[in-house]
Design an enzyme around this catalytic site. Structure first.
Site, PDB file in Angstrom:
ATOM      1  N   TYR A 183      59.993  -3.861  87.119  1.00 17.71           N
ATOM      2  CA  TYR A 183      60.402  -2.509  87.375  1.00 17.71           C
ATOM      3  C   TYR A 183      60.516  -1.846  88.775  1.00 17.71           C
ATOM      4  CZ  TYR A 183      60.305  -1.642  82.137  1.00 17.71           C
ATOM      5  OH  TYR A 183      60.456  -1.830  80.862  1.00 17.71           O
ATOM      6  N   LYS A 235      27.879   1.663  72.008  1.00 15.22           N
ATOM      7  CA  LYS A 235      28.821   2.916  71.814  1.00 15.22           C
ATOM      8  C   LYS A 235      30.185   2.320  72.451  1.00 15.22           C
ATOM      9  CE  LYS A 235      27.299   4.336  76.215  1.00 15.22           C
ATOM     10  NZ  LYS A 235      26.359   5.357  77.105  1.00 15.22           N
TER      11      LYS A 235
HETATM   12  C1  PLP Z   1      25.260   4.566  77.839  1.00 18.07           C
HETATM   13  C2  PLP Z   1      24.131   5.110  77.788  1.00 18.07           C
HETATM   14  C3  PLP Z   1      23.132   4.374  78.337  1.00 18.07           C
HETATM   15  C4  PLP Z   1      23.595   2.890  79.091  1.00 18.07           C
HETATM   16  O1  PLP Z   1      23.859   2.822  80.268  1.00 18.07           O
HETATM   17  P1  PLP Z   1      24.328   1.595  81.127  1.00 18.07           P
HETATM   18  O2  PLP Z   1      24.387   2.172  82.301  1.00 18.07           O
HETATM   19  O3  PLP Z   1      25.403   0.923  80.358  1.00 18.07           O
HETATM   20  O4  PLP Z   1      22.843   0.462  80.914  1.00 18.07           O
HETATM   21  C5  PLP Z   1      21.787   4.739  78.344  1.00 18.07           C
HETATM   22  N1  PLP Z   1      21.619   6.078  78.048  1.00 18.07           N
HETATM   23  C6  PLP Z   1      22.601   6.950  77.561  1.00 18.07           C
HETATM   24  C7  PLP Z   1      22.110   8.323  77.381  1.00 18.07           C
HETATM   25  C8  PLP Z   1      23.898   6.453  77.735  1.00 18.07           C
HETATM   26  O5  PLP Z   1      24.894   7.213  77.424  1.00 18.07           O
END
Ligand code: PLP
Length: 819
Positions: free
Chosen positions: A714, A486
């Site tokens: 700045y 993602k």
């Molecule tokens: C993002 C996510 C993960 C992965 O989590 P990490 O801490 O990056 O390993 C696992 N399960 C769900 C539902 C997520 O949204």
């Protein structure tokens, strides 16, 4: 046919990784069982592709398998106790047919560089065969030695060991006559009890060499040679060199701005060479090469002319975006057959663009006669979906008929290609650019690549693979793995990362939104994909791309049922994933929904459930252990209850990256790996087992000396108490360099020196104080990477690595590389 003797078939190619198949009819496949892999699983696939010779392991054979094989017409099986040993034996037999001088290289660091440089420096003087890339393992060495041909008159093979007792096997295959021991460091310490044990194991490569080159400044190496090697190899001629201690060759390094002079005195007389490096590691590596060349009696004047053409070794292949919507695979480092075969394989795996193009130069140093060489190249190209082939060089142009590609172009040299070729006709292609150094293909890459705003995020695909394997080892091979890609694969680039994951056969990918899943499909990813936030208005497009939604509420379930019921009979319907809320209180069915849900599952057998899952809220922290256990209990109860209704097996999964490390007992059927893949071990316990994936680099646009009392940036925030040297970098908060890093809260690495920011971070630029560093305008600095790990940076500004990764701006170009 099953026999137990593996015949010696010197014309065949030996294959140990089923994914790297190139010429099936001519291949012998060794089915190797490892911790994670079992080559026997791929026999059928390989047979269907045309492979007929298989070396298999006795203990893997069941009566059912033997029976099945009887029906595979023309297949030949060689049943052995251990296929790796059989491979090694075969390579040793091959080696015994040759009498040429063989150089064996081992040591902790620099093996591959010393080997590559020697090969470059010997061009024209010898016909050399060498290990491809860093093929130096129990499997890599036999595959390397297998490339020996009668035409070669010098061979260079490297040997690496990570465990005691491995070296004698490699010694028997390589049978070196000359040795180089590069150095001893802390790499791969884990398999060995002590440094001395590591040295003594490595020295076993040299039990029969006539000459051994080493740097006697490493005192432990010298003394182990005296103590252990000389007694078993009394005729050994030691060729020691040193800058600090006594040695048979005394060496002095005199470094200038961009070049160094290396002076030799002693054993081979007085010489001096100018080399295009100034760093210690390169100087040590090149000195090993020079001593070896002097030993081989290569003319020093000849050596000097070749030294000038030497570049620091970057053995990696880079994947990046080009103009005209192209994708470039930049592999301009070297051009041998083995490397070509690997690069073509990598090209074949890229699915981001609809067309494929190969730009190839003459292949130097193959050891084959031109007709045979081009016949082999033709074979490699034979069954690949390549639309356009561009050959550059006199030899390849002469053999144009051997290239089995529809559309071909040939040019005498790189100049002519750049002048004449209409680049626009490569639109929408993934282009492999592979050429011998003499052809300067970097000019082609330069022409084709997108002009980058000088800030890049380099992604190391080998580190991705390494980290994936680390987590796979944690969970063993009975639990599946879903990788979360993602948010643009945590900022790293989703289609490229997904393609590596697909190649490494993960089981599932997970994305947050439908668009992310669609992008994966459009770039040719065929793995199952779970989509976590899928609203009903996207169900049709999800179905179209076979993306599997997460269903998390009564409402979403009802909408899914409505959607499915309206489909014409016989329509394909994606499976779904049920999310249970066990304590996060984000998305998910709550306990009160389960009775309803069970009934719905019973009433709608047409709705296929791929998995049921939940998410731990505090997997990374010990204080939340009791709650994590409670979440598991709730999850278990929920799934047991729902499974009474499905009537078939449903995958159950709970753990994220931190959970895999801290709650292995809850791994169930699948785990969901996220941040760990990208190099951050969220619990901090095993950080050293992971490799850094992303390196964020910016460029120094300007350097100026600023007087005491002046301010920088700045709002006059960066006040100077003393005169300072200030560098302006090509990165700002719009690139994801958080404003909180300003005013000394962040650092960057400038040529080995850690330099603080000064003043506020601007939108597109950042100023750093480089008074303590050596730098020039145009130099690259590291903003995040090995030296400045994401977790440390995150801590400095009170956030988490997740936010830093996903915040890296869109205009920062991603460049992917692998060895
Ligand atoms: C993002 C996510 C993960 C992965 O989590 P990490 O801490 O990056 O390993 C696992 N399960 C769900 C539902 C997520 O949204």
């Amino acid at each position: 046919m099953i026999t137990d003797k593996v015949p010696y078939f010197p014309q065949k190619r030996l294959l140990t990784d089923s994914r790297l198949i190139s010429t099936p009819e001519n291949t012998v496949f060794f089915a190797i069982r490892g911790e994670r892999h079992d080559g026997h699983r791929f026999l059928r696939e390989l047979y269907d592709k045309g492979v007929r010779d298989f070396v298999v392991q006795s203990s893997a054979l069941t009566p059912a398998l033997r029976k099945e094989w009887e029906s595979w017409a023309g297949a030949r099986f060689y049943e052995v106790k251990n296929p790796v040993e059989a491979l090694q034996k075969l390579a040793a037999e091959h080696r015994s047919h040759f009498t040429l001088p063989v150089l064996g290289i081992t040591g902790s660091n620099g093996k591959t560089i010393v080997k590559e440089w020697l090969v470059q420096l010997l061009v024209g003087a010898k016909n050399v065969v060498a290990s491809p890339k860093s093929y130096n393992s129990q499997i890599g060495v036999p595959l390397s030695v297998w490339n020996l041909r009668q035409e070669h008159n010098f061979a260079v093979f490297e040997a690496g060991v990570s465990l005691p007792l491995e070296m004698p096997a490699l010694q028997r295959i390589i049978e070196p006559e000359i040795g180089i021991f590069t150095n001893i460091g802390s790499a791969h310490d884990e398999g060995f009890k002590t440094r001395l044990q590591k040295i003594s194991e490595k020295l076993k490569l040299f039990t029969k060499v006539k000459q051994l080159i080493f740097r006697s400044d490493y005192r432990e190496v010298s003394s182990e040679i005296d103590l252990l090697l000389k007694p078993v190899n009394p005729a050994l001629e030691v060729i020691s060199w040193a800058t600090e201690t006594e040695a048979s060759i005394q060496v002095t390094f005199i470094s200038g701005d961009a070049t160094s002079e290396i002076r030799f005195s002693g054993r081979y007389g007085h010489h001096h060479f100018v080399v295009p490096f100034t760093d210690d590691a390169s100087l040590e590596n090149i000195t090993h090469c020079l001593v070896c060349l002097l030993l081989l009696k290569i003319d020093p004047a000849y050596i000097q002319t070749h030294l000038e053409k030497l570049r620091p070794v970057s053995m990696r292949l880079e994947l990046k975006e080009g103009i005209f919507n192209t994708y470039l695979i930049d592999d301009t480092y070297n051009c041998d057959l083995q490397g070509l075969s690997m690069a073509l394989n990598f090209l074949n795996r890229q699915t981001q663009r609809p067309h494929k193009t190969v730009i190839l130069s003459d292949v130097l140093q193959s050891g084959l006669k031109p007709d045979d060489l081009f016949a082999t190249i033709g074979q490699l190209l034979q069954n690949l979906p390549i639309d356009t082939f561009i050959g550059i060089g006199p030899e390849i142009s002469k053999h144009r008929d051997a290239i089995p590609v529809g559309r071909t172009y040939f040019y005498r040299d790189t100049e002519e290609f750049l002048d004449r070729h209409i680049i626009g006709d490569l639109t929408n292609s993934t282009i492999l650019i592979k050429g011998a150094r003499a052809f300067s293909f970097e000019r082609i890459v330069n022409r084709l690549q997108q002009k980058t705003h000088n800030t890049v995020l380099e992604i190391n695909l080998d580190a991705i693979t390494h980290n994936l394997h680390f987590y796979k080892r944690q969970i063993g091979n009975t639990t599946k793995i879903m990788v979360m890609v993602k948010a643009f694969a945590y900022g790293s680039g989703s289609s490229e990362i997904a393609s590596v994951l697909q190649f490494n056969r993960v089981d599932y990918l997970g994305v947050a939104y439908p668009d992310e899943g669609i992008a994966l499909r459009q770039s040719g990813i065929t793995l199952p994909v779970m989509v976590m936030n899928a609203m009903p208005n996207t169900y049709e497009v999800l179905r179209h791309y076979n993306l599997e939604p997460e269903i998390f509420s009564r409402k979403s379930m009802q909408e899914w049922i409505n959607f499915v019921e309206k489909l014409p009979a016989g329509s394909s319907i994606p499976q779904i994933h049920l999310k249970l809320d066990t304590g996060m209180h984000r998305l998910g069915f709550v306990e009160e929904d389960l009775e309803w849900l069970k009934q719905v599952i019973t009433d709608h057998p047409e709705i296929r459930i791929a998995s049921i899952f939940s998410h731990l809220v505090g997997a990374d922290e010990g204080v939340h252990n009791p709650f994590s256990h409670l979440q598991y209990e709730r999850f278990r109860k929920g799934t047991d209850f729902l499974e009474q209704a499905t009537g078939y097996v449903v995958l159950k999964h709970l753990l994220n990256s931190a959970g895999i490390i801290r709650f292995p007992e809850y791994k169930m059927d699948m785990v969901r790996l996220g941040i760990g893949l990208y190099g951050v071990e969220a619990t901090g316990q095993k950080q050293e087992k992971l490799q850094t994936v992303g390196t964020l680099r910016a460029t120094i646009s300007q350097i100026k000396s600023v007087a005491a009392g002046e301010t920088v940036g700045y709002s006059r925030k960066g006040v100077l108490d003393a005169p300072a040297v200030i560098a302006t970098l090509s990165i700002g908060y719009a690139d994801g360099y958080d404003r909180r890093f300003g005013n000394g809260n962040g650092w960057v690495w400038v040529n080995g020196t850690k330099c603080p920011t000064i003043g506020n971070i601007c939108m597109d630029m950042t100023m750093v104080d480089i008074t303590q560093a050596k730098a020039r305008e145009g130099d690259q600095v590291v903003v995040m990477g090995e030296e400045l790990p994401a977790w440390q940076l995150a801590e400095a500004i009170g956030t988490i690595p997740y936010e830093l990764f996903t915040g890296i701006g869109e205009r920062v170009k991603r460049v992917f590389h692998k060895e």
